[in-house]
Design an enzyme around this catalytic site. Sequence first.
Site, mmCIF file in Angstrom:
data_model
loop_
_atom_site.group_PDB
_atom_site.id
_atom_site.type_symbol
_atom_site.label_atom_id
_atom_site.label_comp_id
_atom_site.label_asym_id
_atom_site.label_seq_id
_atom_site.Cartn_x
_atom_site.Cartn_y
_atom_site.Cartn_z
ATOM 1 N N GLU A 1 -11.541 0.958 -3.053
ATOM 2 C CA GLU A 1 -11.410 0.880 -1.240
ATOM 3 C C GLU A 1 -11.980 1.907 -0.862
ATOM 4 O O GLU A 1 -11.627 3.185 -1.074
ATOM 5 C CB GLU A 1 -10.124 0.389 -0.839
ATOM 6 C CG GLU A 1 -10.145 -0.117 0.628
ATOM 7 C CD GLU A 1 -9.105 -0.458 1.246
ATOM 8 O OE1 GLU A 1 -8.101 -1.184 0.400
ATOM 9 O OE2 GLU A 1 -8.516 -0.411 2.548
ATOM 10 N N LYS B 1 -1.451 -1.020 -4.306
ATOM 11 C CA LYS B 1 -2.352 -0.203 -3.903
ATOM 12 C C LYS B 1 -1.972 1.422 -3.876
ATOM 13 O O LYS B 1 -1.101 1.577 -3.159
ATOM 14 C CB LYS B 1 -3.257 -0.749 -2.794
ATOM 15 C CG LYS B 1 -4.032 0.067 -1.824
ATOM 16 C CD LYS B 1 -4.745 -0.533 -0.756
ATOM 17 C CE LYS B 1 -4.588 0.579 0.444
ATOM 18 N NZ LYS B 1 -5.545 -0.434 1.771
ATOM 19 N N LYS C 1 -9.375 -6.090 8.555
ATOM 20 C CA LYS C 1 -8.207 -5.681 9.702
ATOM 21 C C LYS C 1 -8.624 -6.165 10.931
ATOM 22 O O LYS C 1 -9.390 -5.747 11.734
ATOM 23 C CB LYS C 1 -8.149 -4.311 9.643
ATOM 24 C CG LYS C 1 -7.652 -3.665 8.390
ATOM 25 C CD LYS C 1 -7.346 -2.263 8.416
ATOM 26 C CE LYS C 1 -6.998 -1.435 7.236
ATOM 27 N NZ LYS C 1 -7.006 0.044 7.290
ATOM 28 N N GLY D 1 -4.203 -3.831 6.501
ATOM 29 C CA GLY D 1 -3.014 -3.526 7.803
ATOM 30 C C GLY D 1 -3.291 -2.126 8.161
ATOM 31 O O GLY D 1 -3.861 -1.142 7.486
ATOM 32 N N SER E 1 0.663 -1.200 0.023
ATOM 33 C CA SER E 1 0.001 -0.112 -0.082
ATOM 34 C C SER E 1 0.939 1.222 -0.153
ATOM 35 O O SER E 1 1.742 1.424 1.105
ATOM 36 C CB SER E 1 -0.835 -0.047 1.198
ATOM 37 O OG SER E 1 -1.604 1.225 1.351
ATOM 38 N N ASP F 1 -7.359 3.176 -3.007
ATOM 39 C CA ASP F 1 -8.152 3.437 -1.414
ATOM 40 C C ASP F 1 -8.170 4.726 -1.359
ATOM 41 O O ASP F 1 -7.042 5.748 -1.254
ATOM 42 C CB ASP F 1 -7.220 2.793 -0.656
ATOM 43 C CG ASP F 1 -7.733 2.720 0.983
ATOM 44 O OD1 ASP F 1 -8.867 3.164 0.866
ATOM 45 O OD2 ASP F 1 -7.098 2.380 1.836
ATOM 46 N N ASP G 1 -13.523 -1.021 3.799
ATOM 47 C CA ASP G 1 -12.465 -1.091 5.150
ATOM 48 C C ASP G 1 -13.123 -0.413 6.316
ATOM 49 O O ASP G 1 -13.863 -1.218 6.867
ATOM 50 C CB ASP G 1 -11.281 -0.321 4.449
ATOM 51 C CG ASP G 1 -10.067 -0.103 5.611
ATOM 52 O OD1 ASP G 1 -10.459 -0.572 6.740
ATOM 53 O OD2 ASP G 1 -9.093 0.219 5.378
ATOM 54 N N LYS H 1 -3.031 5.149 -2.591
ATOM 55 C CA LYS H 1 -4.153 6.128 -1.917
ATOM 56 C C LYS H 1 -4.448 7.398 -3.045
ATOM 57 O O LYS H 1 -3.690 7.867 -3.547
ATOM 58 C CB LYS H 1 -3.570 6.792 -0.780
ATOM 59 C CG LYS H 1 -3.077 5.818 0.328
ATOM 60 C CD LYS H 1 -4.248 5.117 1.111
ATOM 61 C CE LYS H 1 -3.935 4.103 2.150
ATOM 62 N NZ LYS H 1 -4.869 3.723 2.783
HETATM 63 O O1 OSB Z 1 -6.829 2.206 4.900
HETATM 64 O O2 OSB Z 1 -5.738 0.576 4.632
HETATM 65 C C1 OSB Z 1 -5.852 1.921 5.099
HETATM 66 C C2 OSB Z 1 -2.682 2.448 7.075
HETATM 67 C C3 OSB Z 1 -2.981 3.274 7.935
HETATM 68 C C4 OSB Z 1 -4.243 3.571 8.112
HETATM 69 C C5 OSB Z 1 -5.311 2.913 6.952
HETATM 70 C C6 OSB Z 1 -4.828 2.284 5.896
HETATM 71 C C7 OSB Z 1 -3.386 1.980 6.033
HETATM 72 C C8 OSB Z 1 -2.982 1.074 4.578
HETATM 73 C C9 OSB Z 1 -1.731 0.465 4.883
HETATM 74 O O3 OSB Z 1 -3.283 1.325 3.514
HETATM 75 C C10 OSB Z 1 -1.685 -0.980 4.955
HETATM 76 C C11 OSB Z 1 -0.596 -1.490 5.652
HETATM 77 O O4 OSB Z 1 -0.444 -1.896 6.716
HETATM 78 O O5 OSB Z 1 0.429 -2.072 4.881
HETATM 79 MG MG MG Z 2 -8.092 1.291 3.595
#
Ligand code: OSB
Ligand code: MG
Length: 370
Positions: free
Chosen positions: A216, A164, A265, A293, A138, A191, A241, A166
């Site tokens: 997402e 992935k 998660k 995560g 991510s 996401d 999520d 953001k």
């Molecule tokens: O939205 O998935 C999310 C990290 C912190 C808070 C929210 C998210 C995330 C990630 C990181 O996308 C995923 C990872 O732990 O590698």
């Molecule tokens: Mg997410």
Amino acid sequence: MKIRKIKVFHVAMELKDPFETSFGKTKLRHCLLINIQDSSGEEGWGEVVADDKPFYSYETVWTAIHVIRDYIAPSVKNLEIESARDFWDIDIVKRIRGHNMAKAGIEEALWDLESKLNSKPLWRYIGGVRDKISSGVSIGIQPSYEKLLKVVSFYLDQGYQRIKIKIKPGYDLEPVEVLRKEYPETPLTVDANSAYTIEHKDHLKKLDNYNLLMIEQPFHYDDIVDHSELAKYLETPICLDESIKDPVTAEGAIRIGAAEIINIKPGRVGGIYPSKKIHDIAEKHSVPVWIGGMLETGVGRGIQVALATLPNVRYPNDISASNRYYEEDIVEPPWTIDREGYMHTSNKPGIGVDVLIDKVVKYAVKMFEV
Ligand code: OSB
Ligand code: MG
């Protein structure tokens, strides 16, 4: 098992690179590591994934300390239980609304402890069916598209199976277009962390042109109805999520057509048992899941890996190697991936790695017994 001691370590670990999402930027990642000891001296570990700021969730390390110290710990200490499953039958645990991150830290430590007492790796103990899991990565919002391309190629070279990124209004179609030009076939996901509303419906529809695995959490976490409207309007599957808080919200979101895929998660939903329950509910409705995560340390990662071995996990996970997040992890061996982007389970009892207490203490802001 008879619970004898519960220790809380509030740690703050510097990320190698700041992680930026639509809700903010993190450089120093806070969490609570929970250590539970039983009367035989065996120990289990869990991770409270709350940050120090209430942006992803209303929970913070401070609310979690309050809920654990003042509500959960008094009922868990000296408790004699058959299984970690019994945690959910404790009166006070049933009565506390939400605060799933706080509950998860304790619950996970009980499962780690229980599987160790049974001399089984946690992943086998909870019914896992595969001994290696698919790792995705991510990637936070980047300062430029050149940097984005560089970061993506860096991770693809290591073997990660899915990228992935953001997105947020003003940073969505363009980065996807840039990536698709360079990588037409790479499994790709976006996401939004709730950055959009149903007004953006037609704008989001344009993402259908890029062959994304899923989108997402585009909308507000309580906005199940609009997610269901968007899911009908778009070809690209909608993955939830933040909206999926527990098994009840999972069942509702699936039934209303808002969740075509679920990101589970463990930290967000209360730990191992609720994660497994959501996994099973989704499977019953033919909705695939994957494990998300929260930038976990090696402890939380052990919990994620165990859950990612369950049968209805059908997409690469947000479970990356220790060195993707931190200069050094607090577990030994650190989590790694092979050249094909798989992370291998361990056959050691419990989460499968040893927690290095000197490293935990090194990163601890505060530690105390509750
Ligand atoms: O939205 O998935 C999310 C990290 C912190 C808070 C929210 C998210 C995330 C990630 C990181 O996308 C995923 C990872 O732990 O590698
Ligand atoms: Mg997410």
